[in-house]
Design an enzyme around this catalytic site. Sequence first.
Site, short mmCIF file in Angstrom:
data_model
loop_
_atom_site.label_atom_id
_atom_site.label_comp_id
_atom_site.label_asym_id
_atom_site.label_seq_id
_atom_site.Cartn_x
_atom_site.Cartn_y
_atom_site.Cartn_z
N HIS A 102 -0.30 2.19 -15.42
CA HIS A 102 -1.06 2.86 -14.35
C HIS A 102 -2.00 1.81 -13.75
O HIS A 102 -1.54 0.77 -13.29
CB HIS A 102 -1.76 4.08 -14.95
CG HIS A 102 -2.34 5.05 -13.98
ND1 HIS A 102 -2.14 4.97 -12.63
CD2 HIS A 102 -3.14 6.14 -14.16
CE1 HIS A 102 -2.78 5.97 -12.03
NE2 HIS A 102 -3.41 6.69 -12.94
N ASP A 122 -0.62 -2.48 -6.25
CA ASP A 122 -1.21 -3.47 -7.15
C ASP A 122 -0.92 -4.89 -6.72
O ASP A 122 -1.66 -5.81 -7.05
CB ASP A 122 -0.66 -3.29 -8.58
CG ASP A 122 -0.95 -1.92 -9.12
OD1 ASP A 122 -2.12 -1.50 -9.04
OD2 ASP A 122 -0.02 -1.26 -9.62
N HIS A 136 7.71 1.71 -7.86
CA HIS A 136 6.76 2.80 -8.00
C HIS A 136 7.57 4.07 -8.17
O HIS A 136 8.60 4.24 -7.53
CB HIS A 136 5.89 2.88 -6.73
CG HIS A 136 4.66 3.74 -6.90
ND1 HIS A 136 4.73 5.11 -6.87
CD2 HIS A 136 3.36 3.40 -7.09
CE1 HIS A 136 3.49 5.59 -7.06
NE2 HIS A 136 2.65 4.59 -7.18
#
Lengths: 376, 376
Positions: A220, A313, A259
């Site tokens: 996460h 990210d 994702h």
Amino acid sequence: MSEFVKGLEGIVAAQTEMSYIDGEKGVLEYVGIPIGELSAKSTFEETVFLLWNKRLPTRSELDEFTSELRQRYELPAGMEQRVTSLPTNAEPMHVLRTMVSALGMHDAQPNEIELDRARRKCLNVLGHAPTIVAYFDRYRRGLPLIHPDRSLSFAENFLYMLNGEKPTATMARAFDICMILHADHGLNNSTFAARVIISTLSDVYSALTGAVGSLRGPLHGGANEGVMKMLNEIPSVADVESHVMGKLERKDKIMGFGHRVYKAKDPRASDLQGLAEQLAKDTGNEDLYAKSHAIEQIMEREVAAKGIYPNVDFYSATTYHCIGLKLDLFTPMFALSRIGGWSGHIIEQLDGNRLFRPKAEYIGAHNAPYTPIDQR
Amino acid sequence: MSEFVKGLEGIVAAQTEMSYIDGEKGVLEYVGIPIGELSAKSTFEETVFLLWNKRLPTRSELDEFTSELRQRYELPAGMEQRVTSLPTNAEPMHVLRTMVSALGMHDAQPNEIELDRARRKCLNVLGHAPTIVAYFDRYRRGLPLIHPDRSLSFAENFLYMLNGEKPTATMARAFDICMILHADHGLNNSTFAARVIISTLSDVYSALTGAVGSLRGPLHGGANEGVMKMLNEIPSVADVESHVMGKLERKDKIMGFGHRVYKAKDPRASDLQGLAEQLAKDTGNEDLYAKSHAIEQIMEREVAAKGIYPNVDFYSATTYHCIGLKLDLFTPMFALSRIGGWSGHIIEQLDGNRLFRPKAEYIGAHNAPYTPIDQR
């Protein structure tokens, strides 16, 4: 009884008026407004107001909201001492989780969950959390604490408390945009954890503490640290090709790609890419950006057909590095922003709550005897 | 995409080899052994071993497990000071949540999640948690701390640290049985929260901290306090009838009755009832038991047809009161026991993990413009 669905994939566990995500098309909207509009034109404070109220504020509403938030930059009495007595080698996410929990003991009525009261507690945590992180970071570095400055925005004030000097306008805006982009994202794991916990009618501190704990996991929020570690492993742009191809051949995970929700480029990654490029130039980190960009191009060539694209990210790593954040503050930055989203979900959950209580399928033995210990 | 199921009711979110529950028949088994067998013949330590290993231990295994647990009665260096610098008016569940989180900062490798390492961290929390609760209670009462005694069982040692004297055999056994009965119960909310959090591959401290936060909610562990408050509101046995009938007429909730899972008498309530009766007699609390029993009889007459029966909270209130526990320690007692179950579920989740990431259904506006602030 339904069939067991691992990870609850595809199961609708909540309704929300906050984020709309179309993973196929790479669309993310907050309350119907495309994320690109908000990152270009809004501020983190306004975005949080939007998420909590499902509409943009008038100027006076925004002023009031901002003022209430700034009143909470300072920690409650006793909390500073608590932060500065932690083990200096503690990981900042363990610190943030513990100190968000501790805030519950510095609130005279921590368990109030009427909607307007719960909202004020969310505001407490949103206001106090940056101060906790900045204080801890300076304390562990042996530097004097910098107390918050209420004349500054959320983004400016945090960077000021961390670095001891006011950030440049570009820096502050870049950080503000990161805060906007990370604020909410449907029923991600930490948001779901917050909703699960508050559904026992527990309290805002319990729910937000649980969410911080979830976010620190490498599957996460912890993933943004992984991206930076990967970038650090690659000596130069010239080494990117062999490094990435080697990983792909070994079927190693390439951090920052893929994702559960998006099968197109994460719209937040697109926004962050331009920001990362500009900041890298401004701060002499062109090589870092060049490595990132080269990785993306190889991944585009090799695996985009499988729906594996950069996620939020990927470029946030370069951005945070250029802002001057140490690696172990990357995930706490995600948390500072996501407190806005978690809080909105806590309010949504409380408004028409039903206890989360799914079923487990028992797959063990039946009719087992209690055999006395000397007969085992 | 599935339809939205509020509270995930009926959805199977995990597989387990720990508890088997048949809510229609009022059956609860741990690893196939009826709960009544365990409460009659086992100990809490053995029950935790059973839940973690899916089988009963041999004598040498039990000795080793017990010894490892007892080594953890003492807190890590620095933790005692942390507990005794908390606000004395803090609610023990906020304390326990914060201190379980803090344990993560007193572990040199808090993030290890390989199964054998994760299990040791679970054991850390199971061993340290009673000491945290007892220290805090004595500290807030202004009494000198009683350090743990490794020659005592989990149950004996806790009551010793709390009261400063060794408990009677009946007391210790009653408390031990409470610990056995509360240790695990399928995918209740706090257990689910722990599994959700650990599924990001976060860490044991994060998952257990989140679970404590969930448990304190009045729709979950907090309910046992509610039962005691209700009993305190009723002056005597003679007042039970009018009090309960009044509540039923006003459609007020009768604390300690009804359960999402059981449509028969909760088998744990049956076990606790005998215990509560005996303890009440031993400790001069016959009136309290008589009130409880009268409530149950009225409820049996009025609402048993609707499947509303006493749950585990109902007689645990009387039991804890007779043991001498203050009201705000009831839910922490539930937590001390449930750490055993949460830990087992954390291990199960880590063994074949898949990230929990359900969907939210977006029910808000679409295509909303970002209107400039002076045009709102």
